[in-house]
Design a protein around this motif. Sequence first.
Motif, mmCIF file in Angstrom:
data_model
loop_
_atom_site.group_PDB
_atom_site.id
_atom_site.type_symbol
_atom_site.label_atom_id
_atom_site.label_comp_id
_atom_site.label_asym_id
_atom_site.label_seq_id
_atom_site.Cartn_x
_atom_site.Cartn_y
_atom_site.Cartn_z
ATOM 1 N N GLU A 64 5.706 4.702 -0.401
ATOM 2 C CA GLU A 64 4.372 4.198 -0.104
ATOM 3 C C GLU A 64 4.438 3.073 0.923
ATOM 4 O O GLU A 64 5.459 2.411 1.063
ATOM 5 C CB GLU A 64 3.660 3.707 -1.367
ATOM 6 N N CYS A 65 3.337 2.885 1.627
ATOM 7 C CA CYS A 65 3.188 1.732 2.504
ATOM 8 C C CYS A 65 2.641 0.591 1.650
ATOM 9 O O CYS A 65 1.808 0.810 0.770
ATOM 10 C CB CYS A 65 2.210 2.031 3.636
ATOM 11 N N GLN A 66 3.110 -0.615 1.926
ATOM 12 C CA GLN A 66 2.683 -1.766 1.144
ATOM 13 C C GLN A 66 2.198 -2.876 2.054
ATOM 14 O O GLN A 66 2.762 -3.117 3.119
ATOM 15 C CB GLN A 66 3.824 -2.271 0.264
ATOM 16 N N LYS A 67 1.168 -3.535 1.587
ATOM 17 C CA LYS A 67 0.626 -4.705 2.258
ATOM 18 C C LYS A 67 0.834 -5.877 1.306
ATOM 19 O O LYS A 67 0.350 -5.863 0.173
ATOM 20 C CB LYS A 67 -0.864 -4.502 2.542
ATOM 21 N N VAL A 68 1.580 -6.884 1.757
ATOM 22 C CA VAL A 68 1.884 -8.046 0.934
ATOM 23 C C VAL A 68 1.136 -9.239 1.512
ATOM 24 O O VAL A 68 1.323 -9.594 2.674
ATOM 25 C CB VAL A 68 3.402 -8.337 0.899
ATOM 26 N N ILE A 92 6.822 2.712 -5.125
ATOM 27 C CA ILE A 92 5.813 2.527 -6.162
ATOM 28 C C ILE A 92 6.427 1.842 -7.375
ATOM 29 O O ILE A 92 5.856 0.898 -7.919
ATOM 30 C CB ILE A 92 5.183 3.884 -6.558
ATOM 31 N N ALA A 93 7.609 2.285 -7.776
ATOM 32 C CA ALA A 93 8.247 1.765 -8.984
ATOM 33 C C ALA A 93 8.619 0.284 -8.873
ATOM 34 O O ALA A 93 8.730 -0.400 -9.886
ATOM 35 C CB ALA A 93 9.493 2.586 -9.305
ATOM 36 N N GLU A 96 5.507 -3.784 -8.678
ATOM 37 C CA GLU A 96 5.196 -4.851 -9.642
ATOM 38 C C GLU A 96 6.147 -6.040 -9.529
ATOM 39 O O GLU A 96 5.757 -7.172 -9.774
ATOM 40 C CB GLU A 96 5.233 -4.295 -11.068
ATOM 41 N N LYS A 97 7.393 -5.786 -9.156
ATOM 42 C CA LYS A 97 8.406 -6.840 -9.100
ATOM 43 C C LYS A 97 8.572 -7.451 -7.715
ATOM 44 O O LYS A 97 9.333 -8.391 -7.538
ATOM 45 C CB LYS A 97 9.751 -6.296 -9.566
ATOM 46 N N LEU A 98 7.879 -6.926 -6.727
ATOM 47 C CA LEU A 98 8.107 -7.357 -5.349
ATOM 48 C C LEU A 98 7.754 -8.830 -5.130
ATOM 49 O O LEU A 98 8.501 -9.551 -4.469
ATOM 50 C CB LEU A 98 7.343 -6.473 -4.365
ATOM 51 N N CYS A 99 6.649 -9.300 -5.679
ATOM 52 C CA CYS A 99 6.287 -10.711 -5.484
ATOM 53 C C CYS A 99 7.321 -11.634 -6.108
ATOM 54 O O CYS A 99 7.667 -12.662 -5.536
ATOM 55 C CB CYS A 99 4.897 -10.993 -6.047
ATOM 56 N N ARG A 100 7.822 -11.268 -7.258
ATOM 57 C CA ARG A 100 8.862 -12.084 -7.890
ATOM 58 C C ARG A 100 10.091 -12.137 -6.993
ATOM 59 O O ARG A 100 10.692 -13.196 -6.805
ATOM 60 C CB ARG A 100 9.204 -11.504 -9.261
ATOM 61 N N THR A 101 10.452 -11.016 -6.389
ATOM 62 C CA THR A 101 11.588 -10.965 -5.470
ATOM 63 C C THR A 101 11.327 -11.819 -4.235
ATOM 64 O O THR A 101 12.195 -12.577 -3.795
ATOM 65 C CB THR A 101 11.878 -9.505 -5.054
#
Length: 130
Positions: A64-68, A92-93, A96-101
């Motif tokens: 997926e493409c993601q916008k942070v 996708i999986a 949820e953890k990307l911001c923490r990373t």
Amino acid sequence: MIRGLLVLLALVSLSTALQCYNCGQVHNKPTDLQLGTFNKVIEKLHMKKCHEDRVMDCKPHENECQKVTLESTLGDRTAAPVSATVYKCGQIAKREKLCRTFKLSAHLMWHLKLEYCEVEACQGDVCFEP
């Protein structure tokens, strides 16, 4: 015949690869220090400033493409926080953890605090908002 079929299958799979923007941009009129820090961060992430031609093919495991959306003072404690947007290929999986990373990486690598972070999947293959 099988060899030709495999080559055709490889070409079709290459042409249907997900494409996303891979770039970052800072908003809200950053100070020189904030802009310099942001440029160092996106360079370390192997990204560049956002332009119309920053689309790249995602890796096979990225689905997926993601916008942070981020907010930080970017090391300038005398300035107001600025917002920034990072566009990237992602999973996708792991959304949820990307911001923490991102928060942990910012703290460990650049001694920066991210006051806000939100990740969303983009609609369609590309989601760049200039």
